[in-house]
Design a protein around this motif. Structure first.
Motif, PDB file in Angstrom:
ATOM      1  N   ALA A 249     -20.614 -39.254  82.025  1.00  0.00           N
ATOM      2  CA  ALA A 249     -20.451 -38.000  81.293  1.00  0.00           C
ATOM      3  C   ALA A 249     -19.172 -37.290  81.702  1.00  0.00           C
ATOM      4  N   ILE A 250     -18.856 -37.292  82.998  1.00  0.00           N
ATOM      5  CA  ILE A 250     -17.627 -36.655  83.466  1.00  0.00           C
ATOM      6  C   ILE A 250     -16.408 -37.380  82.900  1.00  0.00           C
ATOM      7  N   ALA A 251     -16.467 -38.717  82.878  1.00  0.00           N
ATOM      8  CA  ALA A 251     -15.362 -39.495  82.316  1.00  0.00           C
ATOM      9  C   ALA A 251     -15.177 -39.184  80.830  1.00  0.00           C
ATOM     10  N   LEU A 252     -16.288 -39.043  80.108  1.00  0.00           N
ATOM     11  CA  LEU A 252     -16.213 -38.727  78.677  1.00  0.00           C
ATOM     12  C   LEU A 252     -15.615 -37.344  78.451  1.00  0.00           C
ATOM     13  N   LEU A 253     -16.040 -36.368  79.261  1.00  0.00           N
ATOM     14  CA  LEU A 253     -15.490 -35.025  79.136  1.00  0.00           C
ATOM     15  C   LEU A 253     -14.002 -35.019  79.465  1.00  0.00           C
ATOM     16  N   ARG A 254     -13.627 -35.832  80.427  1.00  0.00           N
ATOM     17  CA  ARG A 254     -12.199 -35.949  80.780  1.00  0.00           C
ATOM     18  C   ARG A 254     -11.409 -36.528  79.607  1.00  0.00           C
TER      19      ARG A 254
ATOM     20  N   ILE B 186     -12.318 -36.476  76.330  1.00  0.00           N
ATOM     21  CA  ILE B 186     -12.354 -35.592  75.163  1.00  0.00           C
ATOM     22  C   ILE B 186     -11.529 -34.331  75.388  1.00  0.00           C
ATOM     23  N   GLY B 187     -11.707 -33.743  76.572  1.00  0.00           N
ATOM     24  CA  GLY B 187     -11.070 -32.456  76.824  1.00  0.00           C
ATOM     25  C   GLY B 187      -9.614 -32.535  77.218  1.00  0.00           C
ATOM     26  N   GLY B 188      -9.170 -33.683  77.717  1.00  0.00           N
ATOM     27  CA  GLY B 188      -7.799 -33.774  78.186  1.00  0.00           C
ATOM     28  C   GLY B 188      -7.636 -33.058  79.509  1.00  0.00           C
ATOM     29  N   LYS B 189      -6.432 -33.054  80.035  1.00  0.00           N
ATOM     30  CA  LYS B 189      -6.201 -32.466  81.356  1.00  0.00           C
ATOM     31  C   LYS B 189      -6.430 -30.965  81.373  1.00  0.00           C
ATOM     32  N   ALA B 190      -6.113 -30.297  80.267  1.00  0.00           N
ATOM     33  CA  ALA B 190      -6.183 -28.839  80.255  1.00  0.00           C
ATOM     34  C   ALA B 190      -7.613 -28.327  80.316  1.00  0.00           C
ATOM     35  N   ARG B 191      -8.512 -28.945  79.553  1.00  0.00           N
ATOM     36  CA  ARG B 191      -9.869 -28.415  79.441  1.00  0.00           C
ATOM     37  C   ARG B 191     -10.882 -29.183  80.275  1.00  0.00           C
ATOM     38  N   ALA B 192     -10.599 -30.445  80.582  1.00  0.00           N
ATOM     39  CA  ALA B 192     -11.597 -31.259  81.258  1.00  0.00           C
ATOM     40  C   ALA B 192     -11.930 -30.742  82.642  1.00  0.00           C
ATOM     41  N   GLY B 193     -10.923 -30.157  83.339  1.00  0.00           N
ATOM     42  CA  GLY B 193     -11.175 -29.673  84.684  1.00  0.00           C
ATOM     43  C   GLY B 193     -12.280 -28.647  84.730  1.00  0.00           C
TER      44      GLY B 193
ATOM     45  N   ALA C  33     -15.867 -30.460  83.271  1.00  0.00           N
ATOM     46  CA  ALA C  33     -16.404 -31.677  83.877  1.00  0.00           C
ATOM     47  C   ALA C  33     -17.723 -31.449  84.601  1.00  0.00           C
ATOM     48  N   GLY C  34     -17.934 -30.229  85.080  1.00  0.00           N
ATOM     49  CA  GLY C  34     -19.178 -29.928  85.782  1.00  0.00           C
ATOM     50  C   GLY C  34     -20.410 -30.109  84.922  1.00  0.00           C
ATOM     51  N   ALA C  35     -20.243 -30.092  83.592  1.00  0.00           N
ATOM     52  CA  ALA C  35     -21.381 -30.299  82.698  1.00  0.00           C
ATOM     53  C   ALA C  35     -21.962 -31.693  82.853  1.00  0.00           C
ATOM     54  N   GLY C  36     -21.167 -32.631  83.366  1.00  0.00           N
ATOM     55  CA  GLY C  36     -21.683 -33.978  83.595  1.00  0.00           C
ATOM     56  C   GLY C  36     -22.811 -34.012  84.592  1.00  0.00           C
ATOM     57  N   VAL C  37     -22.825 -33.070  85.536  1.00  0.00           N
ATOM     58  CA  VAL C  37     -23.915 -32.992  86.515  1.00  0.00           C
ATOM     59  C   VAL C  37     -25.233 -32.693  85.813  1.00  0.00           C
ATOM     60  N   ALA C  38     -25.224 -31.692  84.944  1.00  0.00           N
ATOM     61  CA  ALA C  38     -26.442 -31.352  84.205  1.00  0.00           C
ATOM     62  C   ALA C  38     -26.864 -32.488  83.290  1.00  0.00           C
ATOM     63  N   ALA C  39     -25.886 -33.172  82.689  1.00  0.00           N
ATOM     64  CA  ALA C  39     -26.209 -34.289  81.795  1.00  0.00           C
ATOM     65  C   ALA C  39     -26.924 -35.404  82.544  1.00  0.00           C
ATOM     66  N   GLY C  40     -26.433 -35.743  83.739  1.00  0.00           N
ATOM     67  CA  GLY C  40     -27.095 -36.767  84.546  1.00  0.00           C
ATOM     68  C   GLY C  40     -28.495 -36.356  84.947  1.00  0.00           C
ATOM     69  N   PHE C  41     -28.669 -35.068  85.300  1.00  0.00           N
ATOM     70  CA  PHE C  41     -29.982 -34.585  85.705  1.00  0.00           C
ATOM     71  C   PHE C  41     -30.963 -34.601  84.544  1.00  0.00           C
ATOM     72  N   VAL C  42     -30.509 -34.189  83.371  1.00  0.00           N
ATOM     73  CA  VAL C  42     -31.393 -34.165  82.193  1.00  0.00           C
ATOM     74  C   VAL C  42     -31.914 -35.564  81.877  1.00  0.00           C
TER      75      VAL C  42
ATOM     76  N   TRP D 268     -15.872 -38.070  92.040  1.00  0.00           N
ATOM     77  CA  TRP D 268     -14.706 -37.905  91.176  1.00  0.00           C
ATOM     78  C   TRP D 268     -13.622 -37.075  91.871  1.00  0.00           C
ATOM     79  N   ASN D 269     -14.015 -36.235  92.803  1.00  0.00           N
ATOM     80  CA  ASN D 269     -13.081 -35.316  93.455  1.00  0.00           C
ATOM     81  C   ASN D 269     -12.710 -35.735  94.866  1.00  0.00           C
ATOM     82  N   TRP D 270     -12.920 -36.992  95.205  1.00  0.00           N
ATOM     83  CA  TRP D 270     -12.549 -37.456  96.537  1.00  0.00           C
ATOM     84  C   TRP D 270     -11.756 -38.739  96.422  1.00  0.00           C
TER      85      TRP D 270
END
Length: 306
Positions: free
Chosen positions: A46-51, A53-60, A63-72, A212-214
């Motif tokens: 999900a984080i990769a997809l948001l990255r 779709i959103g590009g560098k400007a918006r994905a940052g 991207a946190g929405a991927g956490v909720a997507a995985g949990f759901v 993703w952040n390490w």
């Protein structure tokens, strides 16, 4: 809060002896895989997809929405069994969906401006107040009402700490990840295996964001992470405290996870090693919380007998 009777019967808990056995056959149990591998892979994707779709400007920010997507997705697997559970009966799922949607809107539209932090905290606390409405209405003044007040005070602290702008951008995701695993550990001690499995799933989703952040921070934690991850975290802690007889003292100790950067600062770690030291400092807090939970439930210390 979610009533325990609404959840499916939990699987048999893992004993300490079984956890320590080798080779660890329990690693391949379907229930455990649903609570670990499924949310981890789903959140990474999900984080990769948001990255993408959103590009560098918006994905940052989003991207946190991927956490909720995985949990759901993991929630549907753990609780729903053969299908998606009814949304009206499951508060952690509802709050995860709400937090994900609200967080993405706040991040992508730039709502709040200079008051962005106040907006995120206000939305989060309003959702928690909504979740407590029935409990407040059906609870008289006294010890039970004091527990609700203490829980809400804890929620305020969590949002204040997870929305702070000072310090490293990698601090909050690590702390939220370890806090989720801490709730899972305290729930396991209390015998609340369903809550424990869901908290593990949330921690695994957080792990995807941390990975993703390490070693280099790519996505700063925004409203999508704070609300999409923080609301289900608080919901699971609330279910454990208010419905499953979890230790309030142990959950209070877990709040110190969100101050673990103070411990890491004393060690003086920097660069790539800072996140590792921060995680270890947070896990130290979790260990203390588990010991407190075992003491409150009348259990002995690990390895020293009951």
């Amino acid at each position: 809060m979610v009533r325990a009777a609404q959840l499916e019967p939990p699987p048999s808990p893992l004993s300490l002896d079984r956890l320590l056995q080798w080779p660890p056959d329990w690693l391949w149990e379907p229930d455990l895989l649903a609570a670990t591998l499924l949310p981890l892979v789903a959140a990474v994707a999900a984080i990769a997809l948001l990255r993408l779709i959103g590009g560098k400007a918006r994905a940052g920010a989003m991207a946190g929405a991927g956490v909720a997507a995985g949990f759901v997705l993991a929630y549907a697997a753990v609780v729903g069994g053969r299908g998606v559970p009814e949304l009206g009966e499951h508060l952690p799922l509802l709050l995860a969906l709400f937090g994900m949607a609200a967080g993405v809107l706040i991040d992508s539209e730039g709502w709040g401006g200079r008051r962005h932090r106040l907006l995120v905290i206000g939305v989060g606390l309003a959702a928690i107040l909504w979740s407590l409405a029935d409990d407040v209405a059906n609870t008289d003044l006294g010890p039970e009402r004091n527990v609700l007040v203490a829980y809400f005070a804890g929620a305020i602290l969590v949002f204040l700490r997870t929305t702070r702008v000072a310090g490293s951008a990698g601090t909050v995701p690590v702390q939220m990840m370890v806090a989720a695993f801490g709730v899972a550990a305290v729930a396991w001690v209390a015998g609340a295996d369903q809550v424990s499995a869901l908290a593990v799933a949330l921690g695994a989703s957080m792990l995807a964001f941390v990975a993703w952040n390490w070693p280099t921070v790519r996505f700063a934690p925004g409203a999508a992470l704070v609300l999409g991850g923080g609301l289900p975290l608080l919901a699971l802690a609330g279910v454990l405290l208010l419905e499953e007889g979890g230790s309030m003292a142990a959950l209070g100790v877990l709040l110190l996870v969100f101050f673990s950067e103070w411990i890491a600062a004393q060690i003086g770690a920097s660069g790539k090693g800072r996140s590792i030291v921060l995680a270890l400092a947070s896990l130290l807090v979790v260990a203390v919380a588990v010991l407190v939970a075992r003491w409150q439930h009348g259990l002995g210390l690990p390895f020293l007998g009951d």
